[in-house]
Motif scaffolding. Structure first.
Motif, mmCIF file in Angstrom:
data_model
loop_
_atom_site.group_PDB
_atom_site.id
_atom_site.type_symbol
_atom_site.label_atom_id
_atom_site.label_comp_id
_atom_site.label_asym_id
_atom_site.label_seq_id
_atom_site.Cartn_x
_atom_site.Cartn_y
_atom_site.Cartn_z
ATOM 1 N N ASP A 143 0.837 -1.200 0.000
ATOM 2 C CA ASP A 143 0.000 0.000 0.000
ATOM 3 C C ASP A 143 0.873 1.251 0.000
ATOM 4 O O ASP A 143 1.740 1.432 0.872
ATOM 5 C CB ASP A 143 -0.919 0.014 1.218
ATOM 6 C CG ASP A 143 -2.035 -1.024 1.103
ATOM 7 O OD1 ASP A 143 -2.369 -1.383 -0.034
ATOM 8 O OD2 ASP A 143 -2.549 -1.464 2.144
ATOM 9 N N ILE A 144 0.638 2.124 -0.985
ATOM 10 C CA ILE A 144 1.319 3.418 -1.098
ATOM 11 C C ILE A 144 0.242 4.496 -1.116
ATOM 12 O O ILE A 144 -0.714 4.410 -1.881
ATOM 13 C CB ILE A 144 2.168 3.510 -2.373
ATOM 14 C CG1 ILE A 144 3.185 2.360 -2.439
ATOM 15 C CG2 ILE A 144 2.862 4.865 -2.464
ATOM 16 C CD1 ILE A 144 4.293 2.439 -1.422
ATOM 17 N N SER A 145 0.389 5.513 -0.285
ATOM 18 C CA SER A 145 -0.617 6.566 -0.200
ATOM 19 C C SER A 145 -0.308 7.696 -1.181
ATOM 20 O O SER A 145 0.814 7.840 -1.666
ATOM 21 C CB SER A 145 -0.671 7.132 1.224
ATOM 22 O OG SER A 145 0.541 7.790 1.546
ATOM 23 N N ALA A 146 -1.327 8.519 -1.450
ATOM 24 C CA ALA A 146 -1.137 9.657 -2.342
ATOM 25 C C ALA A 146 -0.162 10.669 -1.748
ATOM 26 O O ALA A 146 0.604 11.311 -2.473
ATOM 27 C CB ALA A 146 -2.494 10.330 -2.612
ATOM 28 N N SER A 147 -0.176 10.839 -0.423
ATOM 29 C CA SER A 147 0.775 11.754 0.208
ATOM 30 C C SER A 147 2.209 11.251 0.068
ATOM 31 O O SER A 147 3.147 12.048 -0.052
ATOM 32 C CB SER A 147 0.425 11.944 1.685
ATOM 33 O OG SER A 147 0.437 10.705 2.368
ATOM 34 N N SER A 148 2.392 9.926 0.049
ATOM 35 C CA SER A 148 3.732 9.370 -0.190
ATOM 36 C C SER A 148 4.200 9.683 -1.602
ATOM 37 O O SER A 148 5.373 9.999 -1.825
ATOM 38 C CB SER A 148 3.728 7.859 0.042
ATOM 39 O OG SER A 148 3.460 7.543 1.389
ATOM 40 N N ILE A 149 3.279 9.607 -2.563
ATOM 41 C CA ILE A 149 3.624 9.967 -3.941
ATOM 42 C C ILE A 149 4.039 11.428 -4.019
ATOM 43 O O ILE A 149 5.009 11.789 -4.698
ATOM 44 C CB ILE A 149 2.434 9.691 -4.878
ATOM 45 C CG1 ILE A 149 2.137 8.185 -4.947
ATOM 46 C CG2 ILE A 149 2.708 10.243 -6.274
ATOM 47 C CD1 ILE A 149 3.204 7.365 -5.637
ATOM 48 N N GLN A 150 3.326 12.290 -3.315
ATOM 49 C CA GLN A 150 3.686 13.712 -3.308
ATOM 50 C C GLN A 150 5.095 13.915 -2.766
ATOM 51 O O GLN A 150 5.889 14.677 -3.332
ATOM 52 C CB GLN A 150 2.685 14.509 -2.483
ATOM 53 C CG GLN A 150 2.955 16.013 -2.495
ATOM 54 C CD GLN A 150 2.117 16.760 -1.488
ATOM 55 O OE1 GLN A 150 1.963 16.301 -0.352
ATOM 56 N NE2 GLN A 150 1.566 17.892 -1.885
ATOM 57 N N ARG A 151 5.430 13.229 -1.673
ATOM 58 C CA ARG A 151 6.779 13.364 -1.113
ATOM 59 C C ARG A 151 7.829 12.842 -2.078
ATOM 60 O O ARG A 151 8.928 13.399 -2.193
ATOM 61 C CB ARG A 151 6.861 12.630 0.231
ATOM 62 C CG ARG A 151 6.093 13.318 1.350
ATOM 63 C CD ARG A 151 6.442 12.713 2.700
ATOM 64 N NE ARG A 151 5.939 11.347 2.819
ATOM 65 C CZ ARG A 151 4.747 11.032 3.282
ATOM 66 N NH1 ARG A 151 3.899 12.002 3.641
ATOM 67 N NH2 ARG A 151 4.355 9.779 3.384
ATOM 68 N N MET A 152 7.514 11.756 -2.786
ATOM 69 C CA MET A 152 8.446 11.231 -3.786
ATOM 70 C C MET A 152 8.708 12.270 -4.879
ATOM 71 O O MET A 152 9.862 12.483 -5.287
ATOM 72 C CB MET A 152 7.887 9.952 -4.416
ATOM 73 C CG MET A 152 7.776 8.770 -3.495
ATOM 74 S SD MET A 152 7.048 7.343 -4.346
ATOM 75 C CE MET A 152 6.769 6.228 -2.966
ATOM 76 N N VAL A 153 7.641 12.902 -5.364
ATOM 77 C CA VAL A 153 7.785 13.911 -6.422
ATOM 78 C C VAL A 153 8.659 15.058 -5.947
ATOM 79 O O VAL A 153 9.563 15.513 -6.657
ATOM 80 C CB VAL A 153 6.397 14.415 -6.868
ATOM 81 C CG1 VAL A 153 6.537 15.647 -7.756
ATOM 82 C CG2 VAL A 153 5.638 13.317 -7.597
ATOM 83 N N TRP A 154 8.420 15.531 -4.728
ATOM 84 C CA TRP A 154 9.205 16.641 -4.208
ATOM 85 C C TRP A 154 10.680 16.255 -4.075
ATOM 86 O O TRP A 154 11.564 17.027 -4.444
ATOM 87 C CB TRP A 154 8.648 17.090 -2.858
ATOM 88 C CG TRP A 154 7.405 17.933 -2.962
ATOM 89 C CD1 TRP A 154 6.319 17.697 -3.771
ATOM 90 C CD2 TRP A 154 7.119 19.135 -2.246
ATOM 91 N NE1 TRP A 154 5.371 18.677 -3.597
ATOM 92 C CE2 TRP A 154 5.820 19.572 -2.660
ATOM 93 C CE3 TRP A 154 7.797 19.872 -1.294
ATOM 94 C CZ2 TRP A 154 5.215 20.717 -2.150
ATOM 95 C CZ3 TRP A 154 7.193 21.019 -0.776
ATOM 96 C CH2 TRP A 154 5.930 21.438 -1.206
ATOM 97 N N LYS A 155 10.939 15.067 -3.542
ATOM 98 C CA LYS A 155 12.332 14.662 -3.317
ATOM 99 C C LYS A 155 13.071 14.445 -4.632
ATOM 100 O O LYS A 155 14.193 14.934 -4.824
ATOM 101 C CB LYS A 155 12.377 13.384 -2.471
ATOM 102 C CG LYS A 155 11.989 13.605 -1.020
ATOM 103 C CD LYS A 155 12.017 12.299 -0.232
ATOM 104 C CE LYS A 155 11.626 12.539 1.225
ATOM 105 N NZ LYS A 155 11.597 11.277 2.014
ATOM 106 N N ILE A 156 12.463 13.708 -5.552
ATOM 107 C CA ILE A 156 13.136 13.421 -6.825
ATOM 108 C C ILE A 156 13.266 14.706 -7.640
ATOM 109 O O ILE A 156 14.327 14.974 -8.232
ATOM 110 C CB ILE A 156 12.353 12.356 -7.615
ATOM 111 C CG1 ILE A 156 12.374 11.020 -6.862
ATOM 112 C CG2 ILE A 156 12.959 12.179 -8.997
ATOM 113 C CD1 ILE A 156 13.748 10.414 -6.684
ATOM 114 N N GLY A 157 12.220 15.530 -7.690
ATOM 115 C CA GLY A 157 12.296 16.768 -8.446
ATOM 116 C C GLY A 157 13.338 17.723 -7.905
ATOM 117 O O GLY A 157 14.109 18.324 -8.671
ATOM 118 N N GLN A 158 13.406 17.874 -6.572
ATOM 119 C CA GLN A 158 14.400 18.755 -5.978
ATOM 120 C C GLN A 158 15.813 18.227 -6.211
ATOM 121 O O GLN A 158 16.750 19.006 -6.410
ATOM 122 C CB GLN A 158 14.132 18.908 -4.479
ATOM 123 C CG GLN A 158 12.889 19.725 -4.163
ATOM 124 C CD GLN A 158 12.525 19.683 -2.696
ATOM 125 O OE1 GLN A 158 13.163 18.996 -1.890
ATOM 126 N NE2 GLN A 158 11.477 20.417 -2.324
#
Length: 471
Positions: A143-158
């Motif tokens: 199980d992966i939550s939508a908030s986890s996806i948001q954190r992934m986007v921020w970390k990888i993008g930064q």
């Protein structure tokens, strides 16, 4: 027959240790059972491999480091949760270091491996956070939550942004072409929980030509793209120059063809390239403006042919005649279009009509499609509003999406000593081109910079670097 079961026994050996795995799989659930067995086996193998790696790393640790014990950790990898224990050391300054985490490129407090974060970021770049969470949960069977996806986007993008800022081209690019094309445009994004409600995203594309791949379909040769949310025009120019230094051999280029909608910052995007430039107004904007204002009065196709081949002065009389006969809002719209064309009259004629007899050109007009692919399709519509950091991270992922999707983007260590807020891409002097003593003219940067005569003079100076050629 479906009530029977198949017994499978597997011996796993990692290093000097062995582990025995036995499983009974019902014949009626053979496929599901084999899938679960494969996942369990992969997790077991991964745990043993990580333990072996941690044992081997201890021989490489400096003798001055102190071993303070082991700590357990759980990380989601592409095949599910993996639990392992790794050694913790203290260096000479008392900092806690976990070499196995450094080897795996897993940051403190992260619960997902770098590959899982990359997968989540790519999925988020193609759909919403919730849909990306559902897809990633299905792929990693966790199980992966939508908030986890948001954190992934921020970390990888930064991380991508920091890596791009940290990079400086030490050697010129290998791609050479007599004509280099550059187009730029902007699109506005809605923001939330920020001081401003909207902010413009700058988008640019550079390429060396076009290749026919089908009927009326072309592919850009050696295309590179760049996006920027906010920031100054100078920062934007420096980003593009550094990208060009990394990709193209600018010493071999004889002309820079710049395309856009006529906006001042669009015309100035490629000013740091130190190449002779000629500007071409985007045909989409020209035809749309003429159609909306004069479509009911004139044949727009014939009008555009005359405009592109002969120039603005050969159609201005027809436009003025229509304006004189019109009234009200229609007249105001016509006057606005007339002023738009007059201000950009030096950028209207086709490139092959400008005296470049020794060069061949391809058509421009690709920026609109690239703006859609790099920004609009994902970041506009659907009621999307963005935080600034989230928008910058998503833009970084979108421009690197293909590399991330194909697992060919190389994450590099970021320099900690460098002051990234003041660091600027290196603009190398071009020894093969004569460099006159530089100076500054106030009207080129002040309120007059959008005037047609200023733009014409600037174009002449960029192309010839000598006023004597024009008098």
């Amino acid at each position: 027959m479906t009530d029977k079961a198949v017994t499978i026994s597997i011996t796993i050996k990692a290093g000097k240790e062995e582990r025995y795995l036995e499983k009974e799989i019902a014949v009626g659930e053979l496929e599901q059972g084999l899938e679960r067995l494969g996942q369990e086996m992969t997790v077991e193998v991964s745990q043993k491999i990580l333990e072996v790696l941690d044992d081997e790393i201890r021989h490489e640790v400096p003798e001055s480091w102190q071993n303070v014990g082991r700590e357990k950790r759980s990380v989601v990898m592409t095949f599910g949760w993996v639990n392992y224990a790794r050694r913790v050391y203290k260096d000479e300054q008392g900092r806690r270091i976990k070499p196995l985490d450094v080897l795996l490129d897993i940051q403190p407090y992260e619960r997902n491996s770098l590959k899982v974060q990359t997968m989540g970021s790519v999925l988020a770049a193609q759909s919403t956070y919730r849909m990306a969470a559902d897809s990633l949960s299905y792929l990693v069977k966790t199980d992966i939550s939508a908030s986890s996806i948001q954190r992934m986007v921020w970390k990888i993008g930064q991380r991508i942004e920091a890596q791009e800022k940290d990079f400086e081209a030490e050697e010129p690019g290998k791609i050479s072409a007599p004509v280099l094309y550059g187009e730029s445009d902007g699109v506005w994004l809605h923001l939330q929980r920020e001081k401003v409600r909207k902010k413009e995203v700058k988008v640019a594309v550079m390429y060396t030509g076009k290749q026919l791949i089908g009927k009326d379909r072309y592919k850009l040769n050696t295309k590179t793209t760049m996006t920027q949310l906010g920031g100054t025009t100078l920062e934007w120019q420096e980003k593009l120059r550094n990208l060009a230094d990394k990709t193209y051999d600018l010493d071999k280029s004889r002309l820079m063809v710049v395309g856009g909608d006529g906006n001042v910052w669009v015309k100035q995007s490629f000013d740091l390239f130190n190449l002779p430039q000629t500007y071409l107004l985007d045909r989409f904007h020209v035809r749309r403006a003429l159609s909306q204002s004069f479509g009911q009065e004139l044949d727009i196709s014939q009008l555009c042919k005359r405009l592109y081949s002969q120039g603005f002065e050969f159609i201005s009389a027809d436009l003025l005649d229509c304006i004189f006969r019109s009234r009200g809002k229609k007249k105001e719209q016509m006057q606005k279009t007339y002023q738009y064309l007059e201000n950009n009259q030096d950028a209207l004629m086709d490139l092959d009509q400008r005296g470049f007899s020794n060069l061949s050109f391809c058509s421009l007009g690709t920026i609109e499609g690239n703006v859609d692919k790099l920004v609009v399709h994902r970041m506009q519509g659907r009621g999307c509003s963005w935080r600034l950091e989230g928008a910058r991270s998503m833009l970084a992922i979108l421009r690197r999406r293909d590399e991330l999707k194909n697992h060919c983007f190389k994450f590099l260590p970021i320099s900690q000593d460098r002051n990234k807020s003041t660091a600027k891409p290196r603009v190398k002097p071009r020894q093969s081109v004569y460099q006159p003593v530089s100076g500054s003219l106030s009207f080129l940067q002040g309120d007059y910079q959008s005037k047609p005569w200023v733009q014409l003079l600037k174009q002449k100076l960029n192309y010839g670097l000598s006023l004597n050629d024009y008098f």
